[in-house]
Scaffold this motif. Structure first.
Motif, mmCIF file in Angstrom:
data_model
loop_
_atom_site.group_PDB
_atom_site.id
_atom_site.type_symbol
_atom_site.label_atom_id
_atom_site.label_comp_id
_atom_site.label_asym_id
_atom_site.label_seq_id
_atom_site.Cartn_x
_atom_site.Cartn_y
_atom_site.Cartn_z
ATOM 1 N N ASP A 156 0.821 -1.212 0.000
ATOM 2 C CA ASP A 156 0.000 0.000 0.000
ATOM 3 C C ASP A 156 0.857 1.265 0.000
ATOM 4 O OD1 ASP A 156 -2.321 -1.490 -0.051
ATOM 5 O OD2 ASP A 156 -2.571 -1.456 2.136
ATOM 6 N N LEU A 157 1.974 1.233 0.720
ATOM 7 C CA LEU A 157 2.895 2.365 0.736
ATOM 8 C C LEU A 157 3.408 2.661 -0.666
ATOM 9 C CD1 LEU A 157 4.808 4.402 2.233
ATOM 10 C CD2 LEU A 157 6.434 2.499 2.411
ATOM 11 N N ILE A 158 3.791 1.625 -1.376
ATOM 12 C CA ILE A 158 4.333 1.808 -2.720
ATOM 13 C C ILE A 158 3.276 2.361 -3.667
ATOM 14 C CG2 ILE A 158 5.209 0.542 -4.723
ATOM 15 C CD1 ILE A 158 6.707 -1.267 -2.722
ATOM 16 N N LYS A 159 2.056 1.875 -3.569
ATOM 17 C CA LYS A 159 0.995 2.373 -4.436
ATOM 18 C C LYS A 159 0.735 3.863 -4.237
ATOM 19 C CE LYS A 159 -1.662 -1.934 -4.851
ATOM 20 N NZ LYS A 159 -2.942 -2.606 -4.496
ATOM 21 N N ALA A 160 0.923 4.342 -3.022
ATOM 22 C CA ALA A 160 0.550 5.720 -2.691
ATOM 23 C C ALA A 160 1.699 6.711 -2.753
ATOM 24 C CB ALA A 160 -0.067 5.749 -1.288
ATOM 25 N N THR A 161 2.933 6.245 -2.886
ATOM 26 C CA THR A 161 4.094 7.118 -2.718
ATOM 27 C C THR A 161 4.723 7.481 -4.053
ATOM 28 O OG1 THR A 161 4.569 6.091 -0.576
ATOM 29 C CG2 THR A 161 6.337 7.356 -1.607
ATOM 30 N N PRO A 162 4.726 8.766 -4.436
ATOM 31 C CA PRO A 162 5.419 9.181 -5.654
ATOM 32 C C PRO A 162 6.903 8.821 -5.587
ATOM 33 C CG PRO A 162 3.967 10.937 -4.886
ATOM 34 C CD PRO A 162 4.006 9.904 -3.797
ATOM 35 N N GLY A 163 7.398 8.247 -6.647
ATOM 36 C CA GLY A 163 8.809 7.866 -6.714
ATOM 37 C C GLY A 163 9.098 6.452 -6.296
ATOM 38 N N ALA A 164 8.141 5.784 -5.633
ATOM 39 C CA ALA A 164 8.341 4.400 -5.208
ATOM 40 C C ALA A 164 7.791 3.446 -6.261
ATOM 41 C CB ALA A 164 7.663 4.139 -3.875
ATOM 42 N N CYS A 165 8.379 2.262 -6.342
ATOM 43 C CA CYS A 165 7.857 1.229 -7.222
ATOM 44 C C CYS A 165 8.062 -0.131 -6.559
ATOM 45 C CB CYS A 165 8.504 1.282 -8.607
ATOM 46 S SG CYS A 165 10.245 0.812 -8.650
ATOM 47 N N GLN A 166 7.369 -1.121 -7.097
ATOM 48 C CA GLN A 166 7.364 -2.455 -6.513
ATOM 49 C C GLN A 166 8.428 -3.321 -7.180
ATOM 50 O OE1 GLN A 166 7.245 -4.911 -4.248
ATOM 51 N NE2 GLN A 166 5.182 -4.120 -3.840
ATOM 52 N N ASN A 167 9.400 -3.762 -6.409
ATOM 53 C CA ASN A 167 10.434 -4.658 -6.929
ATOM 54 C C ASN A 167 10.154 -6.124 -6.625
ATOM 55 O OD1 ASN A 167 11.832 -2.205 -7.514
ATOM 56 N ND2 ASN A 167 13.764 -3.293 -7.355
ATOM 57 N N GLY A 168 9.087 -6.412 -5.896
ATOM 58 C CA GLY A 168 8.751 -7.799 -5.602
ATOM 59 C C GLY A 168 9.466 -8.345 -4.393
ATOM 60 N N ARG A 169 10.774 -8.130 -4.308
ATOM 61 C CA ARG A 169 11.559 -8.626 -3.176
ATOM 62 C C ARG A 169 11.899 -7.512 -2.197
ATOM 63 N NH1 ARG A 169 14.389 -9.952 -7.906
ATOM 64 N NH2 ARG A 169 14.238 -12.128 -8.581
ATOM 65 N N MET A 170 11.665 -6.251 -2.602
ATOM 66 C CA MET A 170 12.062 -5.102 -1.785
ATOM 67 C C MET A 170 11.363 -3.871 -2.340
ATOM 68 S SD MET A 170 15.863 -4.685 -3.453
ATOM 69 C CE MET A 170 16.040 -6.477 -3.470
ATOM 70 N N ILE A 171 11.423 -2.767 -1.605
ATOM 71 C CA ILE A 171 10.889 -1.523 -2.125
ATOM 72 C C ILE A 171 11.831 -0.991 -3.193
ATOM 73 C CG2 ILE A 171 12.012 0.133 -0.573
ATOM 74 C CD1 ILE A 171 9.084 1.336 -0.258
ATOM 75 N N GLY A 172 11.266 -0.299 -4.187
ATOM 76 C CA GLY A 172 12.071 0.220 -5.277
ATOM 77 C C GLY A 172 11.822 1.694 -5.515
ATOM 78 N N VAL A 173 12.663 2.270 -6.366
ATOM 79 C CA VAL A 173 12.612 3.688 -6.718
ATOM 80 C C VAL A 173 12.580 3.793 -8.233
ATOM 81 C CG1 VAL A 173 13.755 5.925 -6.494
ATOM 82 C CG2 VAL A 173 14.069 4.180 -4.714
ATOM 83 N N ASP A 174 11.637 4.561 -8.787
ATOM 84 C CA ASP A 174 11.660 4.823 -10.226
ATOM 85 C C ASP A 174 11.718 6.312 -10.553
ATOM 86 O OD1 ASP A 174 9.066 5.689 -9.780
ATOM 87 O OD2 ASP A 174 8.108 4.161 -11.022
#
Length: 264
Positions: free
Chosen positions: A22-40
């Motif tokens: 949910d954090l990743i869905k709502a946070t600008p600049g974040a993305c889902q890496n599957g194994r960890m939080i990511g940055v795009d």
């Protein structure tokens, strides 16, 4: 959500990745890496947040970052006693990928092999066998919940033999949220083929099948894969599916300097 697999460290990260959904869905600049939080988007997320994730998880992913910023990332990570392991990006738009992949699927599988249904139970036997096959290929698997789509839209494809063994598998999903510069870009990967079945074109087939699933079932506008510079078979596989190396973008993982490479 469950179905963790691998070393304790890998399982801990899989559990944390599920908590981050949910954090990743709502946070600008974040993305889902599957194994960890990511940055795009480095500027949207900022290094203060990246530092938080590194302090908590010890790793952080970077996706679709302009290549001219790789040096900046490397310098900043070195200041944090981390290194930047990178992979080349192979990318295709919807039309190019479908034009290449659909003939591969139309040609079908070798005798004795068949497409399997997608797994639905995070802790099911078929999910665990897919994870085991991926791990045998030297790739860190995702949790069962990610593989079956319990953490967001996803496709997991597999091929079985006459004895009911899973002999090829791959996975795809949509990593980027609505704030991302790349909201329609889907990812394909975790491609694995059993040693007994290699040399039959199964890697190309299962890769094509998962990319078509990402495009048709998940509605992606583009698909991409991450491949190391030395992995020539995987590079040829991606190119056969219509993907081309995109040198203007870079993907990677930040990890402690003294640790081994996180995944192949």
């Amino acid at each position: 959500m469950a179905g963790y697999f691998g070393t304790q460290r890998q399982q801990d990260l899989q559990a944390q990745a599920e908590k981050n959904v949910d954090l990743i869905k709502a946070t600008p600049g974040a993305c889902q890496n599957g194994r960890m939080i990511g940055v795009d988007d480095l500027d949207a997320l900022g290094w203060d947040r990246i530092d938080e994730f590194l302090a908590r998880d010890g790793v952080c992913g970077f996706r679709l970052i302009p290549a001219h910023r790789a040096g900046e990332i490397g310098v900043r990570l070195a200041e944090r006693n981390c290194r930047f392991d990178t992979w080349d990006l192979f990318l295709a738009d919807r039309t190019s990928a479908l034009d290449a992949c659909e003939p591969i699927l139309a040609a079908g599988l070798p005798d004795g092999l068949s497409d399997l249904d997608q797994p639905t139970d995070p802790e099911g036997d078929d999910t665990a066998r897919i994870q085991a096959l991926i791990a045998e290929a030297g790739v860190v698997p995702f949790s069962g919940s990610f593989l079956v789509g319990a953490c967001g839209p996803a496709v997991t494809m597999a091929v079985g033999d006459q004895n009911g063994e899973i002999v090829a598998a791959a996975h795809g999903y949509m990593p980027h949220n609505a704030h991302s510069p790349y909201p329609g870009h889907g990812w394909g990967g975790l491609v694995a083929v059993a040693g007994s079945q290699q040399g039959k074109g199964l890697g190309k087939y299962i890769n094509a099948r998962v990319l078509v699933g990402v495009l048709r079932d998940l509605g992606a506008t583009h698909v991409y894969e991450l491949i190391s510079a030395t992995n020539l078979p995987s590079r040829r596989m991606a190119e056969s599916c219509g993907l081309r190396h995109e040198p203007g973008l870079v993907c990677g993982i930040a990890a402690p300097t003294e640790s081994g490479k996180f995944t192949r």
